[in-house]
Design a protein around this motif. Structure first.
Motif: not given
Length: 106
Positions: A3-9, A43-51, A68-74
Motif C-alpha cells: 500500500v503506497v501513500v505519499d511515496g511510502f510503501a 508498541g502499536r498493533p501490526g497483526r490482526w487475526r480471525d477470532r 497512515e500513522a506509519r506514513v506520518l512517522e516515515d
C-alpha cells in the motif's frame, strides 16, 4: 501487496493462520499483517487475526489508520534525515572555507 501513500510503501500480507489444518473452521482463519517486525518498535498493533468475536475485515479502519500513522512517522523520519544532511553539508562547506583560508594564510 504494498500500500503506497505519499511515496511510502507498506507491505500488507493476508494469509491463512493455519493452512495445514484439516479443520475447515480453523483453516479458514485469516491473519492480516503490516510490515512484519515493525509493530514491536512502535508498541502499536501490526497483526490482526480471525477470532470468534473479531474478523480482520472488521478492523479495516484500524489497519488503514495504522498505515497512515506509519506514513506520518516515515515522513517525519525523512524530514529529520534531510535536515541532518543539510546541516552536515553546511558544516562541511564551512570547514572547507576555513581550510582554504588557513592554507592561504600559511
Amino acid at each position: 501487496m504494498d500500500v503506497v501513500v505519499d511515496g511510502f510503501a507498506h507491505a500488507v500480507t493476508v494469509r491463512q493462520e493455519f493452512p495445514q489444518s484439516t479443520n475447515p473452521e480453523r483453516s479458514a482463519r485469516l491473519v492480516v499483517e503490516l510490515d512484519h517486525g515493525r509493530s514491536g518498535q512502535s508498541g502499536r498493533p501490526g497483526r490482526w487475526r480471525d477470532r470468534k468475536d473479531q474478523v480482520p475485515e472488521g478492523a479495516l479502519g484500524l489497519i488503514l489508520g495504522e498505515i497512515e500513522a506509519r506514513v506520518l512517522e516515515d515522513a517525519q523520519r525523512r524530514d529529520s534525515e534531510e535536515r541532518a544532511m543539510e546541516d552536515c553539508a553546511v558544516r562541511w562547506r564551512a570547514a572547507v572555507e576555513e581550510a582554504k583560508a588557513r592554507a592561504v594564510q600559511d
